[in-house]
Design a protein around this motif. Structure first.
Motif, mmCIF file in Angstrom:
data_model
loop_
_atom_site.group_PDB
_atom_site.id
_atom_site.type_symbol
_atom_site.label_atom_id
_atom_site.label_comp_id
_atom_site.label_asym_id
_atom_site.label_seq_id
_atom_site.Cartn_x
_atom_site.Cartn_y
_atom_site.Cartn_z
ATOM 1 N N ALA A 1 -3.043 5.666 -2.669
ATOM 2 C CA ALA A 1 -1.386 5.960 -2.147
ATOM 3 C C ALA A 1 -0.571 4.708 -2.429
ATOM 4 N N ASP A 2 -1.152 3.580 -1.866
ATOM 5 C CA ASP A 2 -0.416 2.250 -2.157
ATOM 6 C C ASP A 2 0.089 1.966 -3.168
ATOM 7 N N ALA A 3 -0.831 2.355 -4.194
ATOM 8 C CA ALA A 3 -0.187 1.643 -5.633
ATOM 9 C C ALA A 3 0.765 2.549 -6.294
ATOM 10 N N ALA A 4 1.148 3.722 -5.626
ATOM 11 C CA ALA A 4 2.184 4.543 -6.056
ATOM 12 C C ALA A 4 3.134 4.536 -5.427
ATOM 13 N N ILE A 5 3.001 3.955 -3.982
ATOM 14 C CA ILE A 5 4.223 4.439 -3.012
ATOM 15 C C ILE A 5 5.448 4.007 -3.199
ATOM 16 N N GLU A 6 5.609 2.607 -4.114
ATOM 17 C CA GLU A 6 6.748 1.833 -4.153
ATOM 18 C C GLU A 6 7.855 2.329 -5.023
ATOM 19 N N CYS A 7 7.733 3.451 -5.475
ATOM 20 C CA CYS A 7 8.541 4.329 -6.139
ATOM 21 C C CYS A 7 10.071 4.135 -6.013
ATOM 22 N N ILE A 8 10.880 3.794 -6.408
ATOM 23 C CA ILE A 8 12.339 3.649 -6.292
ATOM 24 C C ILE A 8 13.215 5.135 -6.695
#
Ligand code: HEM
Ligand code: SF4
Ligand code: SF4
Ligand code: FES
Lengths: 238, 113
Positions: A139-146
């Motif tokens: 989840a952390d690897a995908a969460i930074e989407c802007i």
């Protein structure tokens, strides 16, 4: 003074490129160039930006044929012989000039069940989520989407079949599928597992290559394929 | 197509792809062996006829192709022709049957003769 020859898309879908000469400056970003045109040369130019520091995701455009966030793209990195060609993002309807209509893009996040659904109230204690668990790491690897739409504009599958949910919506679904607090998992898998969902992806990895936040929607989508297959075999998707 | 069906088909294609990768490898080694040792057509046939292991291996190869190819082709057809649903499923089932029949004929030609 050194100048940049900038061609900018003007008008709607049937518009055309127009040429502007912009002074070249040190540490100049592509967004600086567009801002100069709008402030100094032609105030009718439409474009979007907000934060100017790579957080809001509103400034994405096609720069010399490649979708990029413009506030954090230096001219020195992308200009070819002091020329720039700026167009709106692909795979989205053009509103005017450099602005696109992102409605479909965000509607697809909703279709992919991109909303968090929990079953706790404010009376409950905090959920304990251990950062080292595989699910939380995913989840952390995908969460930074802007939500910039660069991946969506770079995906050939979206061009070929416009009903495809696309990399950003599926990346969002993947971050929620790995959220242990979420209670709508099978509903979400049903929403993303049909032929316009994760199974339409051909693993081209254009999305991962272009994402300015270095996320890999491709990896998330392949995870969704595996999870939905497992759920289908257990009969949870019927 | 129902999401559960779609997801199961993907799984079938993934598993059959693994089987195909293995089969292609074994097949290549077999061809190299046959050519290196200069076997004639009749010498090859004399080794394959009545050989159950040979028939089982190539039978598996045929089944994997018959599963793998129609699922992948359906994906391409959906994308490029916008054709989906039951009618496409039926045509792809027919293709799977055709591939099985053609493959079975070839295997029988070597095994039974
Ligand atoms: C000969 C050995 C073959 C191997 C090792 C192989 C391997 C693969 C693999 C690993 C995948 C990806 C599946 C997944 O997502 O898990 C795939 C997909 C696919 N295969 Fe094959 N394959 C073979 C033969 C064939 C043949 C004979 C055809 C058709 C005539 C075919 C057509 C396809 C198509 C169309 C896809 C879907 C691609 C996509 O949706 O992006 N393959 N194959
Ligand atoms: S990996 Fe999938 S989502 Fe990403 S660009 Fe390719 S087809 Fe599109
Ligand atoms: S995944 Fe990357 S490219 Fe796609 S919308 Fe999010 S931040 Fe932008
Ligand atoms: S202006 Fe906010 S990301 Fe570029």
């Amino acid at each position: 003074m050194q100048t940049l020859a900038v061609r900018i898309w003007r008008g709607g879908a049937d518009g055309d490129f127009q040429r502007y000469d912009v002074p070249r400056r040190d540490s100049q970003t592509v967004l600086d160039v567009v801002t100069h045109v709008q402030r100094v040369i032609d105030p009718t130019l439409s474009y979007r930006f907000s934060c100017r520091v790579g957080m809001c995701g509103s400034c994405a455009m096609t720069v010399n044929g490649v979708a990029r966030w413009t506030c954090r793209t230096h001219v020195s990195k992308v200009a070819v012989n002091d020329t720039l060609e700026l167009a709106p993002l692909s795979n989205l309807p053009i509103v005017k000039d450099l602005t696109t209509d992102m409605t479909v893009f965000f509607d697809k996040w909703a279709s992919a069940r991109g909303q968090f659904k929990g079953d706790k109230t404010r009376a409950d204690d905090f959920a304990n989520v251990v950062p080292e668990t595989p699910a939380r790491k995913a989840a952390d690897a995908a969460i930074e989407c802007i939500g910039c739409g660069v991946c969506y504009a770079s995906c050939d599958t979206v061009s070929w079949r416009p009903d495809y949910l696309g990399p950003a919506a599926l990346n969002r679904a993947w971050s929620l599928v790995n959220d242990v607090r979420d209670t709508a998992q099978n509903e979400r898998l049903r929403a993303i597992a049909d032929d316009a969902g994760c199974h339409a992806c051909h693993t081209h990895t254009s999305c991962a290559e272009r994402c300015p936040k270095s996320l890999s929607p491709t990896a998330g989508i392949s995870g969704l394929k595996k999870l939905s297959a497992r759920a289908a075999i257990r009969g949870e998707l019927d | 197509m129902k999401p559960s069906t779609q997801a199961k088909l993907w799984y079938a294609q993934r598993i059959s792809a693994m089987v195909l990768a293995l089969c292609v490898l074994v097949h290549l080694v077999t061809i190299l062996y046959a050519i290196k040792s200069g076997l004639s057509a009749s010498a090859i046939l004399s080794r394959t006829q009545g050989n159950a292991a040979f028939a089982a291996f190539y039978g598996l190869f045929v089944v994997a192709v018959a599963i793998h190819a129609p699922i992948g082709l359906a994906r391409v057809v959906e994308e490029w022709l916008g054709w989906r649903g039951r009618s496409l499923g039926i045509v792809m089932l027919a293709l799977a049957a055709l591939l099985t029949a053609m493959g079975a004929r070839a295997v029988w030609g070597l095994y039974g003769g």
